[in-house]
Design an enzyme around this catalytic site. Structure first.
Site, mmCIF file in Angstrom:
data_model
loop_
_atom_site.group_PDB
_atom_site.id
_atom_site.type_symbol
_atom_site.label_atom_id
_atom_site.label_comp_id
_atom_site.label_asym_id
_atom_site.label_seq_id
_atom_site.Cartn_x
_atom_site.Cartn_y
_atom_site.Cartn_z
ATOM 1 N N HIS A 1 -37.494 -34.110 12.825
ATOM 2 C CA HIS A 1 -38.690 -34.242 13.762
ATOM 3 C C HIS A 1 -39.727 -34.893 13.337
ATOM 4 O O HIS A 1 -40.861 -35.601 13.903
ATOM 5 C CB HIS A 1 -39.151 -32.911 14.032
ATOM 6 C CG HIS A 1 -39.731 -32.865 15.538
ATOM 7 N ND1 HIS A 1 -40.357 -33.822 16.101
ATOM 8 C CD2 HIS A 1 -39.978 -31.775 16.411
ATOM 9 C CE1 HIS A 1 -40.972 -33.452 17.270
ATOM 10 N NE2 HIS A 1 -40.694 -32.190 17.334
ATOM 11 N N ASP B 1 -20.607 -40.452 25.853
ATOM 12 C CA ASP B 1 -19.200 -40.831 25.994
ATOM 13 C C ASP B 1 -18.962 -41.768 25.005
ATOM 14 O O ASP B 1 -19.273 -42.873 24.882
ATOM 15 C CB ASP B 1 -18.677 -41.418 27.277
ATOM 16 C CG ASP B 1 -17.242 -41.787 27.353
ATOM 17 O OD1 ASP B 1 -16.562 -41.561 26.517
ATOM 18 O OD2 ASP B 1 -17.010 -42.105 28.435
#
Length: 880
Positions: A586, A819
């Site tokens: 982060h 995908d």
């Protein structure tokens, strides 16, 4: 469930029983106890892998059992003529068996009628031994210890006493148990019971056992429902459930009332506390009897009210006078004979309840941890209910034994089905631990070296302010058995595409330096391959516990000393499916940047396989330090670090689209929404609802005197003029802070309704978010004013004067489009976060529902997850 016996043995006491203890006389209550075995099953997941000798082993069970039998010497003897135990040290039958399935297969869908296979003997088997044990080893390495103890020498409390003493000895805690006292024959001397057969009630009919799970909120609602007045003591959990189960049994199985039949309900009562003086609990044997209430044949809530009172009166009657009759013996034997005769003639319909609730069954730690689940088995008595605590959350499991034809009607009763959670029990009540073994670790470097002029990646001011934690997701992909052979190919494909994507996202292959910059030295990122050892991918998808998902990622999410900016873990299931765990620091990426990286990686992977062109890939723009130059943060303490706590738990709650729409309507049109105002969004409505329930369950903890602050993450990209491209990389977000008003609807419902309060909160949040405009961004770019504001609030936060509650959302981001060349993920989950009072929203796969990952302190979560108003909107089949 296939169980194969691989060894039979007989475990003798480690030291011989002294001659003066060789005869253990049965008490009168032992004599009249039924000649059956009481079962108990304790399930333990595997604790380690790769070694032949693991801590969880049958040999350790045997050794500790031998030592325990020295203390509980009658259990190694033989029962003689229903009169005494010959404590001859012949030993306890011990069976070692292999179970041809995973432990998770059993505990996720426990079938009581199959569980008897895990026991060492038939429960109605008339034999002379007192105790038998079976150690069941599962394919995954987990173990279930099946224990059968004769009811001729022990009641349920004595069984639990034995189990906990055995576990203490096994783990080497020899001082943490009290020695059992075998002297009940002195209190209840044996008598002639000629003409009475203790086995009356053992059914030869086909008995079916079903397990029904009642959540804590359901039990609480029944207690409230069956309370007749404010002055009367509320029914206990067991009283309320007994009344409900009895009423549903009558309604579903008994047809029309028959005046020739008497209906009796029996409740097991511990006599130890009712003796004068009270008998200590470590007196071993049968010290319990059944209190009997004669009830009427009626249905409805009023009958349940009356039943609770009748049962209480019956239990109260087990008093000094009752004890005197038992001690005299003859009158009690006559009573038992009469009851048996009525039963045999069919003049009485009886229904018995016994409870193991509040017994410390889940404290039975043999040295490898507490059991993941404790269960019973199919018993031999019809019309018998055994209550057991669920593992967590204050719920109760009801093990109901009925004739086959009665169970067929009972289990279909609509009111019963409405209050039980058969599909949810394995998810909410059983926390199945996942065991993952890392089998390889390597470093993946960029496919092309980073140019010298890009080797120093400067943090922006907003990067500096971001918490030193990792953002993380786990993407699950299901495959059939043929895929197993393709795992090496899939892993190679992931590594190749990963090498290419970190050439584009070059800071991710570097090392974080002192909250100032990243040395883009191409040292690479850790890539781990791991084997999931004890469960299938389908098990995880059925029961996705957030804290277990942390095992699927390569780093501890709050590892502040870790210099890696990115880590990947490929988790391989034996079924051929796999999960990709991702961690991005982060310190250099917000949620949108993290998703941009994951999406680009998948696109490159598809391109590598020839399905797509690289042209569709948008290169990240690393402009955040230009927009928000770094500042000197000397003396600055990041307030988010104070929210990192180990005393927290994360639960996943799923809200269906229909329930979200109800909340949107409730907090919009029904709450005074102006016609020109926009309806609450899905996230706005859910945020207001969750916040209101959090305040409701914590209102008695002193929080009312504190300042409430609701925090929402806001993406800054669209708020620039002109807007920044979505592929702008970095921490380009800030938070809108809403100072919440005192929720008066919780104190005085006549002032403000919940709907008005929640819509007021939505309106406040909108106003605060609208303030993050061009002027705000100019002040933020200067930095000093914003840093002064944070420093002022940090002091109050650290002192506990501010109660914060934070929301962040990845909803509407196409996370299910990841995908890599073999299709979209079956499910995308979030590991447990590191901050308390944090809610993280993700879309469900269908896109219309929302998954809320809620992280709270443990004591707060215990209240929050049982809040009835909260649960009314949650999908009951998806609480993890």
């Amino acid at each position: 469930m296939k169980v194969e016996v691989i060894e039979r043995d007989c475990i003798k006491p480690s030291s011989p029983t002294p001659n003066h203890l060789r005869k253990h006389e049965l008490s009168f209550l032992d004599q009249v106890a039924p000649p059956i075995f009481m079962p108990m099953l304790l399930f333990y997941p595997a604790t380690s892998y790769g070694d032949d000798e693991t801590p969880l082993s049958a040999s350790r069970v045997k050794q500790s059992l031998s030592e325990t039998l020295t203390q509980f010497y009658p259990l190694a003897g033989r029962i003689i003529d229903n009169a005494f135990v010959d404590c001859n040290d012949e030993g306890t039958p011990f069976v070692e068996a292999r179970v041809k399935c995973l432990l998770s297969d059993v505990v996720s869908q426990p079938d009581p009628n199959q569980l008897n296979k895990l026991l060492p003997c038939d429960l109605e088997c008339v034999v002379d031994f007192v105790l038998a044990v079976q150690a069941n080893i599962f394919d995954c390495g987990g173990m279930a210890i099946g224990v059968c103890i004769s009811h001729k020498v022990a009641d349920a409390l004595s069984l639990v006493m034995f189990l906990n003493s055995w576990a203490s000895i096994s783990r080497g805690d020899n001082c943490n148990y009290r020695a059992a006292i075998f002297d009940l024959a002195t209190f209840f001397p044996p008598r002639s019971i000629s003409g009475f057969k203790p086995g009356v009630g053992i059914a030869r009919d086909k008995i079916v056992t079903k397990r029904f799970v009642f959540s804590a909120s359901t039990v609480a609602s029944l207690r409230t429902k069956y309370t007749t007045s404010e002055t009367e003591r509320r029914p206990t959990r067991i009283e309320a459930l007994s009344a409900f189960v009895w009423s549903r049994f009558l309604a579903s199985t008994q047809g029309k009332p028959n005046s020739d039949i008497v209906y009796k309900v029996l409740h097991a009562v511990n006599l130890r506390t009712r003796m004068e003086p009270a008998l200590p609990e470590h007196h071993f044997g049968n010290v319990s009897r059944f209190a009997t209430a004669t009830t009427s044949f009626e249905e409805g809530e009023e009958e349940c009210f009356g039943f609770v009172g009748q049962m209480r009166d019956a239990i109260k009657s087990v008093d000094g006078e009752y004890m005197r009759k038992i001690l005299e013996g003859t009158a009690h034997v006559d009573y038992l004979k009469q009851r048996a005769e009525e039963f045999l003639k069919g003049e009485v319909v009886s229904f018995s309840f016994t409870s193991l609730c509040r017994f410390p069954l889940y404290e039975t730690d043999f040295g490898w941890g507490k059991p993941i689940w404790v269960g019973s088995a199919s018993l031999t008595f019809k019309n018998l209910v055994c209550f057991m605590d669920s593992r967590s959350s204050g719920g109760i499991e009801a093990w109901v034994n009925l004739k086959e034809e009665d169970m067929a009607k009972f289990q279909e009763d609509e009111q019963l089905r409405a209050l039980t959670c058969p599909a949810r029990d394995a998810k909410e009540e059983l926390t199945m631990k996942v065991y993952i073994e890392v089998i390889s670790k390597e470093i993946i470097k960029p496919s092309s070296p980073t140019p010298e002029h890009l080797r120093h990646y400067q943090f922006s001011f907003l990067d500096q302010l971001s918490p030193p934690v990792y953002n993380s997701l786990v993407l699950f992909y299901e495959f059939n058995g043929e895929t197993q052979s393709r795992i090496p190919e899939i892993s190679s494909h992931l590594k190749t595409s990963l090498s290419e994507v970190i050439t584009l996202f070059y800071p991710l292959a570097g090392r974080v330096k002192e909250n100032k910059f990243i040395d883009c030295n191409d040292d690479g990122i850790p890539y781990l391959e791991a084997q999931v050892k004890n469960c299938k991918l389908a098990d995880v998808l059925k029961n996705p516990i957030p804290e277990e998902l942390n095992k699927f990622v390569p780093f501890e999410l709050d590892d502040t000393a870790n210099e890696y900016a990115l880590g990947i873990q490929l988790n391989i299931f034996e079924c051929g499916g796999f999960a990709i765990g991702q961690c991005v620091s982060h310190k250099l990426a917000d949620g949108s940047s993290y998703f941009m990286f994951s999406k680009t990686w998948a696109a490159i992977a598809r391109g590598v396989s020839g399905d797509h062109s690289y042209a569709e890939i948008k290169r990240p723009e690393f402009i955040s330090a230009n927009l928000f130059p770094p500042k000197d943060l000397t003396g600055y303490i990041n307030p988010s670090v104070a929210s990192i706590t180990k005393n927290k738990v994360t639960k996943r709650f799923v809200f269906d689209a229909s329930n979200i729409e109800v909340l949107r309507l409730k907090y919009g049109g029904n709450a005074g929404l102006e016609t020109d105002e926009k309806r609450p969004s899905r996230v706005e409505a859910l945020s207001a609802f969750i916040w209101s329930r959090f305040v409701a369950v914590t209102k008695d903890t002193g929080a009312a005197e504190k300042l409430y602050m609701v925090i929402h993450a806001v993406n800054l990209r669209s708020r620039f003029d002109p807007p920044l491209p979505e592929h702008s990389f970095g921490n380009l977000y800030r938070v809108a802070r809403t100072i919440g008003t005192n929720p008066s609807f919780l104190i005085n419902s006549t002032t403000t309704s919940e709907e008005e309060y929640c819509y007021g909160l939505i309106r406040q949040v909108r106003e605060e978010i609208s303030k993050i405009d061009k002027d705000y961004l100019k002040r933020l770019q200067q930095g000093d004013e914003h840093l002064s504001f944070i420093r002022r609030n940090t002091d109050s936060f650290m002192k506990g004067e501010i109660v914060t509650f934070s929301f962040s959302s990845l909803c509407r981001l196409p996370i299910y489009d990841s995908d890599f060349g073999w299709g979209r993920p079956t499910w995308v989950g979030s590991p447990a976060r590191t901050f308390k009072n944090l809610v993280h929203f993700l879309d469900t796969k269908e896109g219309d529902g929302i998954e809320a990952y809620i992280c709270l302190e443990k004591e707060v979560m215990a209240k929050f997850e049982t809040d009835s108003e909260f649960l009314a909107y949650v999908n009951p089949n998806d609480v993890c």
